[in-house]
Design a protein around this motif. Structure first.
Motif, short mmCIF file in Angstrom:
data_model
loop_
_atom_site.label_atom_id
_atom_site.label_comp_id
_atom_site.label_asym_id
_atom_site.label_seq_id
_atom_site.Cartn_x
_atom_site.Cartn_y
_atom_site.Cartn_z
N ALA A 66 0.89 -1.06 -0.07
CA ALA A 66 -0.02 0.24 -0.17
C ALA A 66 0.71 1.31 -0.07
O ALA A 66 0.67 2.24 -0.75
N LYS A 67 2.15 1.36 0.66
CA LYS A 67 2.79 2.34 0.76
C LYS A 67 3.68 2.66 -0.47
O LYS A 67 3.42 3.60 -1.14
N LEU A 68 4.03 1.39 -1.15
CA LEU A 68 4.70 1.58 -2.50
C LEU A 68 3.59 1.96 -3.52
O LEU A 68 3.76 2.80 -4.48
N TRP A 69 2.35 1.61 -3.48
CA TRP A 69 1.30 2.29 -4.46
C TRP A 69 0.90 3.68 -4.24
O TRP A 69 0.89 4.50 -5.02
N SER A 70 1.04 4.12 -2.91
CA SER A 70 0.64 5.44 -2.73
C SER A 70 1.72 6.14 -3.00
O SER A 70 1.56 7.31 -3.83
N ASP A 71 3.10 5.92 -2.81
CA ASP A 71 4.08 6.64 -3.46
C ASP A 71 4.26 6.80 -4.98
O ASP A 71 4.30 7.74 -5.48
N GLN A 72 3.79 5.69 -5.62
CA GLN A 72 3.91 5.94 -7.11
C GLN A 72 2.63 6.62 -7.73
O GLN A 72 2.60 7.10 -8.65
N SER A 73 1.46 6.51 -6.86
CA SER A 73 0.44 7.58 -7.19
C SER A 73 0.84 8.86 -7.06
O SER A 73 0.18 9.82 -7.87
N LYS A 74 1.42 9.27 -6.13
CA LYS A 74 1.93 10.58 -5.97
C LYS A 74 2.87 11.14 -6.97
O LYS A 74 2.97 12.20 -7.46
N HIS A 75 3.68 9.99 -7.27
CA HIS A 75 4.74 10.47 -8.22
C HIS A 75 4.85 9.22 -9.51
O HIS A 75 5.32 8.47 -9.53
N PRO A 76 3.68 9.41 -10.53
CA PRO A 76 3.52 8.69 -11.55
C PRO A 76 4.89 8.18 -12.20
O PRO A 76 4.94 7.26 -13.03
N ASN A 77 5.94 9.23 -12.34
CA ASN A 77 7.03 8.83 -13.02
C ASN A 77 8.12 8.38 -12.25
O ASN A 77 9.30 8.26 -12.68
N GLN A 78 7.92 7.90 -11.20
CA GLN A 78 8.89 7.48 -10.24
C GLN A 78 9.61 6.32 -11.04
O GLN A 78 8.72 5.28 -11.19
N THR A 79 10.79 5.81 -10.65
CA THR A 79 11.35 4.82 -11.26
C THR A 79 12.41 4.49 -10.37
O THR A 79 13.51 3.79 -10.81
#
Length: 639
Positions: free
Chosen positions: A619-632
């Motif tokens: 859930a934390k990973l999903w939240s981080d990627q939702s806030k930063h869609p281009n996160q790599t």
């Protein structure tokens, strides 16, 4: 003659070692040589015949000089050849009659000259046949051993082979055949020269054991020179081998890493490194040349000194012989000169053996079994997955000094299921994929295919039914069609086009000048990263695999291409078993099972909505990627 015995043993030691050495390279050469026993027999026979012809020629020289140097009023009944032929009455009478007249003596002299020419002609022919048989045997064995070395490298497990540098493996395979050819040529030279040396020694002993002390002194000097130089030559040869390996590896890595060198401004640094290695190779080569060529001038000078001593001593030693001084002196000097040539040749061959020893040692390194792991063979042929794959308490440690990459993994991948692995770099995702492919063996636990341990299944048949698309794609310098159809010789062009369409590669292929026949260059450098990945995906789809492994398969694609490829993957997933390793969680929301890994363990598992409800790591990973869609941040090279 203990001194001569020691010298002969030292000079012929390498030849005897070829039959007694139990190291893997020597055993391989002997095993291969058994196939060519006819060539070996021809080689030995011609060596022996050439040596006997040479000895007989010296006998003819002695008789000829005795004949022309004898006074007119000589008592021919005491002529040595007549005494030896006394049991052949007709021949004895004929020679006695012929020697009694000037014309008869001239005729015998001409006959002796013709015989000497015929013997030398026979020696030339046998030497030529000997050289050809050696070359043919060396070429055949060289090609055979190069093939065996190639098979040897391919038989190593991926983990074992990856411990070597690419340039190192290339040098192992590339230099093995020439090393064997050199060894065969040197062994033949040792045999030929050793036989002739024995002939000359026998002649010298028969003429004068006392004068042979001069030859012994000469050989002792050569032995001392050899004893001084050979260890240094071997040492320099080993140093040169190390530098050559480093040079080969650097050249290979330099070409493969051109993009990195250009993009990081390290071209000059790479040039400096190469120049340093070239200078080291040059320095060692010059040192080797200085030492190797020191023997020849010494061996050329010794005969003159020897002849001067012999000429001074011969008047006292040969003055009472019935044949006179001149025949014995001439024959002795010729035999001694030939002996010197053989000793010089044997010394040079021993030097060459020392120089080639580093190559043989490298050959022994790759042929040793005690420090290597090999691809397993045998097992039951794999036909297909009927139930599923079970990872049972799976653990993996790449080396004893490293921490575990995986620990106590329990995971089931049912037939037709899509299982996704997510987690940060180093969590162990790609290690699971590598174990499933068979690149490594687990250090603990089992992998079961329909309840059968994977070690009981034929590895090649299992791997042929897998489809693997990784972040680091590898393409051959061939056409696009050949790359997609790799490993499937019966694949038609229509099948290849269909797989390309499913991988969303058909569009850009159609725009290329030669379409599916377009050559894509070394490692596919003429294509973009996304295009290379779609070619790799098409290759996997064409195989219709029982298990498709997607290891960051869409990481190099732009958003539009990723969406299209994801659609193709989703269609594929409905009918096949798929393992997905992804850093973009949006691509695996429909997976049947999602496993979250951290520090080599599965921390969470479930479907997308179930994991979100747990408010844990996923859930934390999903939240981080939702806030930063281009996160790599999770796109780093997996472990």
């Amino acid at each position: 003659m203990p001194l001569l015995h020691r010298i002969a043993r030292r000079l012929t030691g390498p030849l005897l070692a070829a039959f007694t050495d139990q190291r893997p390279a020597a055993r391989l050469i002997r095993h291969s040589a058994k196939k060519y026993w006819k060539l070996l027999a021809l080689n030995f026979g011609t060596s022996l015949l050439a040596s006997l012809s040479e000895g007989a020629t010296l006998g003819i020289v002695f008789l000829s000089v005795s004949l022309i140097s004898a006074p007119e009023n000589s008592d021919w009944s005491k002529f040595s050849i007549l005494g030896n032929l006394s049991q052949f009455d007709w021949l004895h009478d004929w020679l006695s009659s012929a020697l009694s007249t000037r014309t008869g003596r001239d005729g015998i002299f001409v006959l002796l000259l013709i015989t000497a020419v015929v013997l030398q002609g026979l020696m030339a022919v046998t030497s030529y046949v000997n050289s050809i048989s050696t070359a043919v045997m060396g070429s055949r064995m060289g090609a055979e051993i190069t093939g065996k070395l190639n098979d040897r490298v391919l038989s190593l497990t991926f983990g074992c082979a990856s411990r070597y540098r690419v340039g190192d493996l290339l040098l192992y395979v590339g230099s093995g055949g020439s090393t064997v050819q050199t060894e065969i040529s040197l062994a033949n030279g040792l045999l030929m020269n050793s036989l002739q040396l024995l002939i000359y020694l026998a002649i010298l002993v028969a003429i004068s054991p006392w004068l042979l002390l001069v030859a012994s002194g000469m050989a002792a000097i050569m032995q001392a020179v050899q004893k001084l130089l050979l260890p240094r030559i071997r040492s320099i040869s080993r140093e040169q081998q190390v530098v050559n390996v480093e040079l080969s590896s650097h050249q290979n890595e330099q070409i493969q890493g051109l993009r990195l060198l250009h993009s990081t401004g390290q071209l000059e640094s790479s040039r400096k490194r190469l120049r340093f290695l070239l200078n080291e190779s040059k320095r060692l080569s010059i040192r080797q040349s200085k030492l190797s060529n020191l023997v020849q001038p010494i061996s050329n000078m010794l005969p003159i000194i020897s002849i001067a001593l012999i000429a001074a001593l011969s008047l006292f030693i040969f003055k009472d012989r019935s044949s006179g001084v001149l025949p014995s002196l001439v024959t002795f000097i010729i035999a001694l000169q030939r002996l010197n040539q053989r000793v010089g040749s044997l010394t040079g061959l021993a030097t060459s053996y020392a120089a080639n020893s580093a190559n043989v040692e490298r050959l022994n390194e790759i042929l040793r079994d005690d420090d290597k792991e090999f691809v397993r063979s045998g097992g039951v042929p794999f036909t297909g997955i009927t139930d599923g794959i079970q990872l049972d308490d799976l653990s993996m440690r790449y080396s004893p000094e490293l921490p575990e990459a995986l620990s106590s993994i329990q995971l089931r991948i049912g037939r037709g299921q899509t299982v996704a692995l997510v987690g940060s770099s180093g969590a162990g995702k790609s290690t699971i994929a590598d174990l499933l492919v068979g690149l490594y063996d687990p250090t603990g636990g089992r992998i079961l295919i329909d309840g059968v341990d994977i070690h009981s299944i034929n590895l090649s048949s299992w791997q042929q039914r897998l489809g693997v698309v990784s972040q680091d794609t590898f393409l051959f310098n061939a056409s696009i069609a050949s790359n997609i159809g790799f490993g499937l010789e019966r694949a038609s062009l229509e099948d290849i086009k269909d797989a390309a369409a499913k991988a969303q590669a058909a569009g850009f292929i159609a725009d290329l000048p030669e379409g599916y026949e377009t050559k894509i260059g070394e490692r596919g450098y003429r294509l973009s990263g996304g295009q290379r990945q779609r070619i790799s995906l098409a290759r996997a789809i064409l195989r219709k695999p029982e298990l498709l492994i997607l290891d960051e398969a869409t990481s190099a694609l732009d958003s539009q291409s990723e969406r299209l490829v994801q659609q193709a993957i989703e269609q594929f997933e409905r009918q096949h078993t798929v393992l997905v390793i992804a850093h973009r969680l949006s691509t695996i929301v429909n997976a049947d099972v999602i496993c979250v890994l951290a520090e080599g363990r599965i921390q969470e598992r479930g479907r997308h909505h179930e994991l979100l409800a747990q408010s844990g790591l996923y859930a934390k990973l999903w939240s981080d990627q939702s806030k930063h869609p281009n996160q790599t941040s999770m796109a780093a090279t997996p472990v």
